[in-house]
Scaffold this motif. Structure first.
Motif, PDB file in Angstrom:
ATOM      1  N   GLU A   1       1.114  -4.430 -13.997  1.00 60.82           N
ATOM      2  CA  GLU A   1       0.946  -5.651 -14.791  1.00 60.82           C
ATOM      3  C   GLU A   1       0.901  -5.327 -16.279  1.00 60.82           C
ATOM      4  O   GLU A   1       1.369  -6.116 -17.113  1.00 60.82           O
ATOM      5  CB  GLU A   1      -0.337  -6.371 -14.361  1.00 60.82           C
ATOM      6  N   SER A   2       0.355  -4.165 -16.618  1.00 58.11           N
ATOM      7  CA  SER A   2       0.249  -3.790 -18.032  1.00 58.11           C
ATOM      8  C   SER A   2       1.613  -3.596 -18.681  1.00 58.11           C
ATOM      9  O   SER A   2       1.722  -3.646 -19.904  1.00 58.11           O
ATOM     10  CB  SER A   2      -0.586  -2.508 -18.174  1.00 58.11           C
ATOM     11  N   VAL A   3       2.647  -3.359 -17.887  1.00 59.74           N
ATOM     12  CA  VAL A   3       4.001  -3.201 -18.441  1.00 59.74           C
ATOM     13  C   VAL A   3       4.908  -4.354 -18.009  1.00 59.74           C
ATOM     14  O   VAL A   3       6.136  -4.244 -18.026  1.00 59.74           O
ATOM     15  CB  VAL A   3       4.614  -1.843 -18.033  1.00 59.74           C
ATOM     16  N   GLY A   4       4.292  -5.481 -17.619  1.00 62.00           N
ATOM     17  CA  GLY A   4       5.063  -6.686 -17.323  1.00 62.00           C
ATOM     18  C   GLY A   4       5.783  -6.684 -15.998  1.00 62.00           C
ATOM     19  O   GLY A   4       6.792  -7.377 -15.841  1.00 62.00           O
ATOM     20  N   VAL A   5       5.265  -5.947 -15.024  1.00 58.84           N
ATOM     21  CA  VAL A   5       5.881  -5.891 -13.693  1.00 58.84           C
ATOM     22  C   VAL A   5       4.886  -6.452 -12.685  1.00 58.84           C
ATOM     23  O   VAL A   5       3.710  -6.094 -12.698  1.00 58.84           O
ATOM     24  CB  VAL A   5       6.271  -4.452 -13.311  1.00 58.84           C
ATOM     25  N   GLU A   6       5.362  -7.342 -11.816  1.00 58.50           N
ATOM     26  CA  GLU A   6       4.504  -7.968 -10.814  1.00 58.50           C
ATOM     27  C   GLU A   6       4.615  -7.221  -9.487  1.00 58.50           C
ATOM     28  O   GLU A   6       5.708  -7.091  -8.937  1.00 58.50           O
ATOM     29  CB  GLU A   6       4.903  -9.428 -10.602  1.00 58.50           C
ATOM     30  N   VAL A   7       3.486  -6.750  -8.998  1.00 58.71           N
ATOM     31  CA  VAL A   7       3.411  -6.127  -7.680  1.00 58.71           C
ATOM     32  C   VAL A   7       2.222  -6.747  -6.969  1.00 58.71           C
ATOM     33  O   VAL A   7       1.107  -6.742  -7.494  1.00 58.71           O
ATOM     34  CB  VAL A   7       3.240  -4.600  -7.778  1.00 58.71           C
ATOM     35  N   ALA A   8       2.443  -7.306  -5.791  1.00 59.39           N
ATOM     36  CA  ALA A   8       1.368  -7.976  -5.066  1.00 59.39           C
ATOM     37  C   ALA A   8       0.593  -6.972  -4.224  1.00 59.39           C
ATOM     38  O   ALA A   8       1.203  -6.126  -3.549  1.00 59.39           O
ATOM     39  CB  ALA A   8       1.940  -9.073  -4.174  1.00 59.39           C
ATOM     40  N   PRO A   9      -0.733  -7.030  -4.232  1.00 59.74           N
ATOM     41  CA  PRO A   9      -1.526  -6.126  -3.395  1.00 59.74           C
ATOM     42  C   PRO A   9      -1.527  -6.593  -1.938  1.00 59.74           C
ATOM     43  O   PRO A   9      -1.781  -7.763  -1.649  1.00 59.74           O
ATOM     44  CB  PRO A   9      -2.927  -6.215  -4.001  1.00 59.74           C
ATOM     45  N   LEU A  10      -1.243  -5.684  -1.027  1.00 59.34           N
ATOM     46  CA  LEU A  10      -1.236  -6.016   0.400  1.00 59.34           C
ATOM     47  C   LEU A  10      -2.613  -6.471   0.869  1.00 59.34           C
ATOM     48  O   LEU A  10      -2.720  -7.291   1.785  1.00 59.34           O
ATOM     49  CB  LEU A  10      -0.777  -4.796   1.207  1.00 59.34           C
ATOM     50  N   SER A  11      -3.656  -5.997   0.255  1.00 57.26           N
ATOM     51  CA  SER A  11      -5.017  -6.364   0.677  1.00 57.26           C
ATOM     52  C   SER A  11      -5.268  -7.858   0.571  1.00 57.26           C
ATOM     53  O   SER A  11      -6.144  -8.390   1.267  1.00 57.26           O
ATOM     54  CB  SER A  11      -6.050  -5.592  -0.141  1.00 57.26           C
ATOM     55  N   ASP A  12      -4.521  -8.566  -0.265  1.00 57.56           N
ATOM     56  CA  ASP A  12      -4.701 -10.015  -0.408  1.00 57.56           C
ATOM     57  C   ASP A  12      -4.201 -10.788   0.803  1.00 57.56           C
ATOM     58  O   ASP A  12      -4.504 -11.977   0.937  1.00 57.56           O
ATOM     59  CB  ASP A  12      -3.975 -10.525  -1.653  1.00 57.56           C
ATOM     60  N   TYR A  13      -3.436 -10.161   1.671  1.00 59.49           N
ATOM     61  CA  TYR A  13      -2.829 -10.854   2.797  1.00 59.49           C
ATOM     62  C   TYR A  13      -3.686 -10.809   4.062  1.00 59.49           C
ATOM     63  O   TYR A  13      -3.318 -11.385   5.081  1.00 59.49           O
ATOM     64  CB  TYR A  13      -1.445 -10.268   3.101  1.00 59.49           C
ATOM     65  N   TRP A  14      -4.810 -10.118   3.998  1.00 59.42           N
ATOM     66  CA  TRP A  14      -5.679  -9.981   5.158  1.00 59.42           C
ATOM     67  C   TRP A  14      -6.734 -11.088   5.181  1.00 59.42           C
ATOM     68  O   TRP A  14      -7.181 -11.560   4.136  1.00 59.42           O
ATOM     69  CB  TRP A  14      -6.386  -8.623   5.142  1.00 59.42           C
ATOM     70  N   LEU A  15      -7.146 -11.477   6.391  1.00 57.06           N
ATOM     71  CA  LEU A  15      -8.266 -12.402   6.517  1.00 57.06           C
ATOM     72  C   LEU A  15      -9.535 -11.719   6.008  1.00 57.06           C
ATOM     73  O   LEU A  15      -9.737 -10.519   6.253  1.00 57.06           O
ATOM     74  CB  LEU A  15      -8.447 -12.821   7.974  1.00 57.06           C
ATOM     75  N   PRO A  16     -10.384 -12.454   5.314  1.00 57.51           N
ATOM     76  CA  PRO A  16     -11.560 -11.828   4.697  1.00 57.51           C
ATOM     77  C   PRO A  16     -12.484 -11.132   5.700  1.00 57.51           C
ATOM     78  O   PRO A  16     -13.117 -10.134   5.381  1.00 57.51           O
ATOM     79  CB  PRO A  16     -12.278 -13.004   4.026  1.00 57.51           C
ATOM     80  N   ASP A  17     -12.576 -11.668   6.931  1.00 56.84           N
ATOM     81  CA  ASP A  17     -13.497 -11.096   7.920  1.00 56.84           C
ATOM     82  C   ASP A  17     -12.811 -10.122   8.874  1.00 56.84           C
ATOM     83  O   ASP A  17     -13.260  -9.912  10.002  1.00 56.84           O
ATOM     84  CB  ASP A  17     -14.171 -12.211   8.718  1.00 56.84           C
ATOM     85  N   SER A  18     -11.729  -9.505   8.436  1.00 55.45           N
ATOM     86  CA  SER A  18     -10.984  -8.576   9.290  1.00 55.45           C
ATOM     87  C   SER A  18     -11.831  -7.362   9.649  1.00 55.45           C
ATOM     88  O   SER A  18     -12.630  -6.873   8.835  1.00 55.45           O
ATOM     89  CB  SER A  18      -9.712  -8.106   8.575  1.00 55.45           C
ATOM     90  N   ASP A  19     -11.649  -6.876  10.876  1.00 58.78           N
ATOM     91  CA  ASP A  19     -12.338  -5.660  11.314  1.00 58.78           C
ATOM     92  C   ASP A  19     -11.703  -4.406  10.731  1.00 58.78           C
ATOM     93  O   ASP A  19     -12.338  -3.348  10.687  1.00 58.78           O
ATOM     94  CB  ASP A  19     -12.324  -5.564  12.843  1.00 58.78           C
ATOM     95  N   THR A  20     -10.466  -4.500  10.306  1.00 58.88           N
ATOM     96  CA  THR A  20      -9.761  -3.335   9.771  1.00 58.88           C
ATOM     97  C   THR A  20     -10.473  -2.808   8.529  1.00 58.88           C
ATOM     98  O   THR A  20     -10.816  -3.585   7.629  1.00 58.88           O
ATOM     99  CB  THR A  20      -8.313  -3.718   9.393  1.00 58.88           C
ATOM    100  N   PRO A  21     -10.731  -1.489   8.453  1.00 60.79           N
ATOM    101  CA  PRO A  21     -11.367  -0.922   7.253  1.00 60.79           C
ATOM    102  C   PRO A  21     -10.607  -1.290   5.987  1.00 60.79           C
ATOM    103  O   PRO A  21      -9.370  -1.421   6.000  1.00 60.79           O
ATOM    104  CB  PRO A  21     -11.320   0.586   7.530  1.00 60.79           C
ATOM    105  N   VAL A  22     -11.342  -1.460   4.904  1.00 61.60           N
ATOM    106  CA  VAL A  22     -10.759  -1.930   3.645  1.00 61.60           C
ATOM    107  C   VAL A  22      -9.606  -1.040   3.196  1.00 61.60           C
ATOM    108  O   VAL A  22      -8.541  -1.530   2.786  1.00 61.60           O
ATOM    109  CB  VAL A  22     -11.848  -2.013   2.557  1.00 61.60           C
ATOM    110  N   ASP A  23      -9.772   0.260   3.264  1.00 59.25           N
ATOM    111  CA  ASP A  23      -8.720   1.155   2.775  1.00 59.25           C
ATOM    112  C   ASP A  23      -7.463   1.089   3.636  1.00 59.25           C
ATOM    113  O   ASP A  23      -6.364   1.400   3.160  1.00 59.25           O
ATOM    114  CB  ASP A  23      -9.238   2.593   2.711  1.00 59.25           C
ATOM    115  N   ASN A  24      -7.609   0.675   4.891  1.00 58.41           N
ATOM    116  CA  ASN A  24      -6.437   0.543   5.762  1.00 58.41           C
ATOM    117  C   ASN A  24      -5.663  -0.747   5.504  1.00 58.41           C
ATOM    118  O   ASN A  24      -4.617  -0.976   6.108  1.00 58.41           O
ATOM    119  CB  ASN A  24      -6.855   0.595   7.227  1.00 58.41           C
ATOM    120  N   ARG A  25      -6.169  -1.577   4.629  1.00 61.97           N
ATOM    121  CA  ARG A  25      -5.468  -2.823   4.288  1.00 61.97           C
ATOM    122  C   ARG A  25      -4.637  -2.677   3.013  1.00 61.97           C
ATOM    123  O   ARG A  25      -3.964  -3.616   2.591  1.00 61.97           O
ATOM    124  CB  ARG A  25      -6.483  -3.945   4.053  1.00 61.97           C
TER     125      ARG A  25
END
Length: 514
Positions: free
Chosen positions: A463-487
């Protein structure tokens, strides 16, 4: 002999008029504001129009127009031979609960215009404190994030190459329709949509996707999101479960949750979403993106598709198939959708023109089992009567004239070239990131990352150089059992900008990513 009660006096101090703008409107607003906030109480006698005009150095006609407007809206009473008085209004301020109700439903334009900023802010404060409902509580947790605005940038997700859309052709068809529209098309239309467009969509799906359907099964919607929302509203009772891909398309999950559903995140592996357990009666609906899973990009295997259809048949459940970018396949013909395998009327197919034309078109459709067409049309009629006729008619002619098919072929070639530009320039051996896969379909690609901290670092530097990259972690349900780093991961759309812009963005990323 009774003593007459003296009239309340009028104080026009503080009324300042800008002579560059409408004087009568300003005076009307100033007087109305004073009446509403109590500075001019009920029974106050307003000055004669001639006197007030002289005091404010404006024409008598301006004063009379302001008085006439106040009288028409009930703020004043006229007494023959005795002047104009402020009408009888409630002595006490309106209770907070009633005031908040008026604010929430919207004041009339004429009433809201004259309220001071302070008054409106105060009313808004009361509204936000008093209004409360279960639906609003749900919206606090389930609402769509604000979309990126402005010109498309690399690597914005969900955007096709609409820089290639034939706007000249579309403009001519649009002008031709509105130059002499059929008068029969200008009244209230069919809530299921314009018949000719439904016919042409059915032909397109039969010939290009092997989906055997009739025009009677199609309901036109305002994009895929409305189609999903209709499914949520009509297929579920409050508390029913929905099996939804996790990670997945969060906007779909929000639509089901706002309708009262309970979301059950289903893991996604190399074969697509895992099927709900047939012994678990909680799920009534399964939402899937089988042709190109969003956001992981996998294609649902035939075995998994057949399992899902069998689940729906055994449990009398429903499958909502979102085929949002099914036209984009880069080796061979586009895959037949899940709905083409359905033999028991359990699949509702969601299609959109937004990924072939442009999202702002807001034109999508549902292909429904025949027994669902009537209730879906009825619900849509309650919500919005029917779709705007011009866009439907122009799209029908766009398809009938062959422009649509040619445009799809052009878009597919462009997306392939832009995908290849991304693959060729992607930085290899990026620390903490897996190699970029080679997507065979769709408009985006996902790279997994070793930790959420690394994901956030890469996204922020992009973002600091004007490029948009979406974080995969935003696509998970908030109460997912999957560990945070695996998202963690990076989701990159590759169709939004030309190859030169992709190369430029990659060069900037190489400069900041370490």
């Amino acid at each position: 002999m009774p003593v007459a009660t003296p009239s309340l006096t009028f104080d026009f101090a503080g009324i300042q008029l800008d002579r560059r703008q409408g004087l009568s409107r300003q005076l009307y607003q100033a007087l109305r504001e004073r009446i509403l906030d109590g500075r001019l109480s009920s029974g106050t006698r307003l000055p004669a129009s001639r006197d007030l005009a002289a005091s404010l150095s404006i024409s008598r006609n301006s004063v009379m127009r302001a008085y006439d407007q106040l009288y028409a809206e009930g703020f004043t009473d006229g007494r023959i031979g005795d002047g104009t008085y402020v009408a009888q209004l409630p002595d006490k301020p309106t209770p907070a609960k009633k005031l908040s109700t008026k604010v929430s439903t919207g004041l009339s334009p004429s009433l809201s215009t004259g309220l001071s900023t302070k008054s409106l802010n105060h009313a808004g404060d009361l509204s936000s404190k008093v209004i409360h409902s279960a639906s609003m509580d749900l919206l606090e947790r389930h609402h769509l994030s604000a979309h990126k605005t402005g010109l498309p940038r690399a690597f914005r997700v969900g955007i096709p190459a609409f820089d290639l859309f034939p706007f000249d052709v579309w403009g001519k068809l649009h002008a031709a329709f509105w130059r002499k529209p059929g008068l029969h098309q200008l009244g209230y239309g069919d809530p299921a949509g314009e018949w000719r467009l439904r016919e042409l969509i059915a032909v397109y799906l039969r010939t290009s996707r092997d989906l055997q359907c009739a025009p009677e099964q199609i309901v036109i919607t305002s994009g895929a999101q409305q189609a999903i929302a209709l499914c949520a509203q009509l297929l579920l009772n409050d508390g029913d479960g929905v099996a939804i891909e996790n990670p997945g398309y969060r906007a779909a999950g929000h639509a089901f949750a706002v309708a009262g559903a309970t979301l059950f995140g289903m893991p996604v592996d190399a074969e697509g979403m895992q099927c709900p357990d047939s012994n678990d009666s909680r799920c009534k609906v399964a939402y899937v993106t089988p042709s190109h899973q969003y956001p992981l990009g996998v294609t649902m295997s035939l075995a998994r598709r057949l399992d899902l259809l069998a689940w729906a048949e055994r449990t009398q459940g429903w499958i909502v198939e979102d085929d949002y970018d099914g036209e984009y396949r880069y080796s061979g013909a586009p895959l037949a959708p899940l709905a083409a395998l359905d033999r028991h009327g359990r699949v509702l197919y969601v299609g959109t023109f937004g990924k072939v034309a442009f999202p702002a078109l807001r034109l999508g459709y549902l292909v429904l089992p025949r027994n669902l067409v009537k209730p879906f049309s009825q619900r849509r009629a309650v919500d919005m009567r029917h779709s705007e006729i011009g866009t439907q008619a122009v799209m029908a002619e766009f398809i009938a004239s062959g422009h649509f098919q040619r445009h799809i072929r052009r878009m597919r070639r462009a997306a392939l070239n832009r995908r290849d530009a991304l693959l060729a320039g992607w930085p290899q051996d990026l620390p903490g990131c897996s190699p970029m896969p080679k997507p065979s379909a769709g408009l985006h690609v996902t790279v997994t990352v070793e930790s959420q901290a690394r994901e956030q670092d890469l996204v922020a530097k992009a973002e600091s150089v004007g490029v948009e990259v979406a974080p995969l972690s935003d696509y998970w349900l908030p109460d997912s059992d999957t560990p945070v780093d695996n998202r963690a991961g990076l989701v990159l759309g590759f169709a939004a900008v030309p190859e030169a812009d992709i190369a430029s963005a990659l060069e900037r990323l190489r400069g900041v990513w370490r």
